[in-house]
Motif scaffolding. Structure first.
Motif, mmCIF file in Angstrom:
data_model
loop_
_atom_site.group_PDB
_atom_site.id
_atom_site.type_symbol
_atom_site.label_atom_id
_atom_site.label_comp_id
_atom_site.label_asym_id
_atom_site.label_seq_id
_atom_site.Cartn_x
_atom_site.Cartn_y
_atom_site.Cartn_z
ATOM 1 N N ILE A 98 40.839 45.925 43.477
ATOM 2 C CA ILE A 98 42.044 45.328 44.063
ATOM 3 C C ILE A 98 41.772 44.876 45.495
ATOM 4 C CG2 ILE A 98 44.390 45.836 44.862
ATOM 5 C CD1 ILE A 98 44.682 47.587 42.308
ATOM 6 N N ALA A 101 39.609 41.642 45.500
ATOM 7 C CA ALA A 101 39.941 40.620 44.499
ATOM 8 C C ALA A 101 39.785 39.206 45.049
ATOM 9 C CB ALA A 101 41.357 40.835 43.968
ATOM 10 N N LYS A 129 47.096 42.144 36.899
ATOM 11 C CA LYS A 129 48.113 41.352 37.606
ATOM 12 C C LYS A 129 47.588 40.820 38.930
ATOM 13 C CE LYS A 129 52.563 42.926 35.887
ATOM 14 N NZ LYS A 129 53.826 43.605 36.213
ATOM 15 N N THR A 130 46.800 41.619 39.632
ATOM 16 C CA THR A 130 46.219 41.191 40.910
ATOM 17 C C THR A 130 45.357 39.949 40.708
ATOM 18 O OG1 THR A 130 46.225 43.455 41.762
ATOM 19 C CG2 THR A 130 44.717 41.899 42.818
ATOM 20 N N TYR A 131 44.538 39.964 39.683
ATOM 21 C CA TYR A 131 43.632 38.839 39.436
ATOM 22 C C TYR A 131 44.362 37.632 38.856
ATOM 23 C CZ TYR A 131 39.655 41.471 40.977
ATOM 24 O OH TYR A 131 38.770 42.160 41.766
#
Length: 158
Positions: A98, A101, A129-131
């Motif tokens: 995270i 990223a 979701k972060t990516y």
């Protein structure tokens, strides 16, 4: 390659064309993924780890496996070259994945492939979701012994 995260990365790598590709192994550990990338046809490979022992292990294992196209660096992401890669391998942990990223995505060529592992099933949603929010597309994922491996592709900037 016995741990579930490494095993899943190896299985996913087998489905990807590495021929003539540039690869970055972020958090290389023993160097097994970088070595496999070379054996699968990658021409340029950079590998990095913050642990001195991992740095030494990667150098030693590359030599044992007669692989000479892996450039090994010791340190955090800033110690690695700032070039664009066709494929990035990152088998680390949720917090590091995270934290870095955007930096990893910035080093990935358009339509480049990012394989992530070291993520527990219960952390899958937050990592993915972060990516996705940063412009990646989830191609596939696999689960083994409570760990996930995600195959993502960078969307074109055009």
């Amino acid at each position: 390659g016995h741990h579930a995260t490494t095993h899943s990365m190896i299985a996913e790598m087998a489905s990807i064309d590495f021929e003539h590709k540039s690869v970055f192994d972020f958090g290389c550990g023993t160097g097994i993924l970088a070595i496999l990338a070379s054996k699968l046809g990658a021409t340029h490979i950079d590998a990095i780890d913050i642990e001195h022992e991992s740095y030494l292990n990667t150098l030693e294992n590359s030599s044992i496996n007669q692989v000479s196209n892996i450039h090994v660096y010791e340190g955090d992401l800033d110690a690695a070259p700032t070039i664009m890669y066709d494929i990035i391998l990152a088998n680390i942990n949720r917090n590091i994945l995270i934290k870095y990223a955007n930096d990893l995505i910035d080093r990935l060529a358009d339509h480049g492939i990012l394989l992530l592992s070291g993520v527990l099933v219960e952390d899958k949603e937050i990592v993915i979701k972060t990516y996705l929010a940063a412009g990646m597309t989830l191609v596939s994922d696999r689960t083994l012994d409570g760990w996930i491996c995600a195959h993502l592709r960078k969307n074109s900037l055009s």
